[in-house]
Design a protein around this motif. Structure first.
Motif, short mmCIF file in Angstrom:
data_model
loop_
_atom_site.label_atom_id
_atom_site.label_comp_id
_atom_site.label_asym_id
_atom_site.label_seq_id
_atom_site.Cartn_x
_atom_site.Cartn_y
_atom_site.Cartn_z
N ALA A 58 0.84 -1.20 0.00
CA ALA A 58 0.00 0.00 0.00
C ALA A 58 0.87 1.25 0.00
N LEU A 59 1.94 1.23 0.79
CA LEU A 59 2.88 2.35 0.83
C LEU A 59 3.45 2.61 -0.56
N LEU A 60 3.86 1.55 -1.26
CA LEU A 60 4.42 1.70 -2.61
C LEU A 60 3.37 2.25 -3.58
N GLY A 61 2.12 1.85 -3.40
CA GLY A 61 1.05 2.38 -4.24
C GLY A 61 0.84 3.87 -4.04
N ILE A 62 0.88 4.31 -2.80
CA ILE A 62 0.73 5.74 -2.49
C ILE A 62 1.91 6.52 -3.06
N ILE A 63 3.11 5.96 -2.95
CA ILE A 63 4.29 6.61 -3.52
C ILE A 63 4.15 6.71 -5.03
N SER A 64 3.69 5.64 -5.68
CA SER A 64 3.53 5.63 -7.14
C SER A 64 2.54 6.68 -7.60
N ALA A 65 1.57 6.99 -6.77
CA ALA A 65 0.58 8.02 -7.12
C ALA A 65 1.19 9.42 -7.04
N GLY A 66 2.38 9.54 -6.48
CA GLY A 66 3.08 10.82 -6.43
C GLY A 66 2.67 11.74 -5.31
N HIS A 67 2.12 11.19 -4.25
CA HIS A 67 1.62 12.02 -3.16
C HIS A 67 2.59 12.14 -1.98
N VAL A 68 3.78 11.54 -2.08
CA VAL A 68 4.66 11.44 -0.92
C VAL A 68 6.07 11.93 -1.24
N ASP A 69 6.67 12.63 -0.27
CA ASP A 69 8.07 13.05 -0.40
C ASP A 69 9.00 12.16 0.42
N THR A 70 8.49 11.67 1.55
CA THR A 70 9.33 10.97 2.52
C THR A 70 8.59 9.81 3.16
N VAL A 71 9.34 8.72 3.36
CA VAL A 71 8.84 7.59 4.13
C VAL A 71 9.49 7.70 5.51
N LEU A 72 8.68 7.63 6.53
CA LEU A 72 9.16 7.75 7.91
C LEU A 72 8.95 6.43 8.64
N ILE A 73 10.03 5.92 9.22
CA ILE A 73 9.98 4.68 9.98
C ILE A 73 10.49 4.93 11.39
N ALA A 74 10.12 4.07 12.31
CA ALA A 74 10.60 4.21 13.69
C ALA A 74 12.08 3.83 13.78
N ASN A 75 12.48 2.80 13.05
CA ASN A 75 13.88 2.39 12.99
C ASN A 75 14.05 1.44 11.80
N LEU A 76 15.27 1.20 11.41
CA LEU A 76 15.55 0.38 10.22
C LEU A 76 15.08 -1.06 10.35
N SER A 77 15.02 -1.57 11.56
CA SER A 77 14.59 -2.96 11.73
C SER A 77 13.13 -3.15 11.34
N VAL A 78 12.38 -2.06 11.22
CA VAL A 78 11.00 -2.14 10.75
C VAL A 78 10.98 -2.68 9.31
N LEU A 79 11.96 -2.26 8.52
CA LEU A 79 12.04 -2.77 7.14
C LEU A 79 12.40 -4.24 7.15
N SER A 80 13.46 -4.57 7.88
CA SER A 80 13.91 -5.96 7.99
C SER A 80 15.02 -6.02 9.03
N ALA A 81 15.19 -7.20 9.61
CA ALA A 81 16.31 -7.41 10.52
C ALA A 81 17.60 -7.64 9.74
N ASP A 82 17.47 -8.00 8.48
CA ASP A 82 18.60 -8.31 7.60
C ASP A 82 19.08 -7.04 6.91
N ILE A 83 20.35 -6.70 7.06
CA ILE A 83 20.92 -5.48 6.49
C ILE A 83 20.83 -5.49 4.96
N MET A 84 20.96 -6.66 4.34
CA MET A 84 20.87 -6.76 2.89
C MET A 84 19.46 -6.40 2.41
N VAL A 85 18.45 -6.94 3.07
CA VAL A 85 17.06 -6.63 2.71
C VAL A 85 16.78 -5.15 2.96
N GLN A 86 17.29 -4.61 4.06
CA GLN A 86 17.13 -3.18 4.32
C GLN A 86 17.65 -2.35 3.16
#
Length: 170
Positions: A58-86
């Motif tokens: 859903a986040l990627l869909g909103i970005i694709s629509a062009g409505h967003v400048d920045t993605v805000l996360i609490a910390n990088l581990s929210v994306l993944s625990a794996d540094i490569m996936v991050q």
């Protein structure tokens, strides 16, 4: 600045903050920095414990629509625990022309460009080279598939010749 938040319950016993705590960190950061929070996309672990990432889609869909400048996360581990996936996810977001900010100041060196961590620097270099390669050659396979089926293609078969060994000097 138009911001979209992303929160995720990570699997595992040391999964970090709950989605509620992450959401509150994002809301405080947005209020403190006087930004416009458009949405907070959320991924939680369901009963089947599958990590489908519908919130991230859903986040990627909103970005694709062009409505967003920045993605805000609490910390990088929210994306993944794996540094490569991050780094893969961060690269994808950069290609989509959005910046990524973490509310955790400990993540600042990891989000810096260029990276200060040698591991992240190597991963980013590989991802950049892969993106360059795809940009140059990804359409080749499509061109081959879309070729005219009635067009003749000339193929020259070269016969195998036994290797000739050089004569010995006397």
């Amino acid at each position: 600045m138009r911001v979209i938040g992303y929160v995720r319950d990570a699997p595992g016993p040391d999964s970090g903050d709950s989605v509620f705590v992450q959401s509150e960190q994002i809301r405080r950061w947005v209020a403190h920095n006087r930004c416009q929070l458009l949405a907070v996309c959320q991924d939680t672990i369901g009963a089947g414990a599958a990590d489908d990432r519908d919130g991230y889609r859903a986040l990627l869909g909103i970005i694709s629509a062009g409505h967003v400048d920045t993605v805000l996360i609490a910390n990088l581990s929210v994306l993944s625990a794996d540094i490569m996936v991050q780094e893969i996810m961060l690269q994808d977001l950069r290609v989509r022309k959005v910046s990524v900010i973490s509310t955790d100041e400990m993540d600042l060196p990891a989000l810096a460009d260029p990276a200060t961590d040698p591991g992240r620097l190597l991963i980013r270099d590989v991802l950049t080279k892969q993106q360059t390669y795809r940009g140059r050659f990804s359409d080749v396979a499509e061109e081959i598939v879309e070729a005219d089926p009635d067009r003749d293609v000339l193929i020259e078969l070269i016969p195998f010749a036994e290797e000739i060994t050089p004569a010995r000097a006397s």
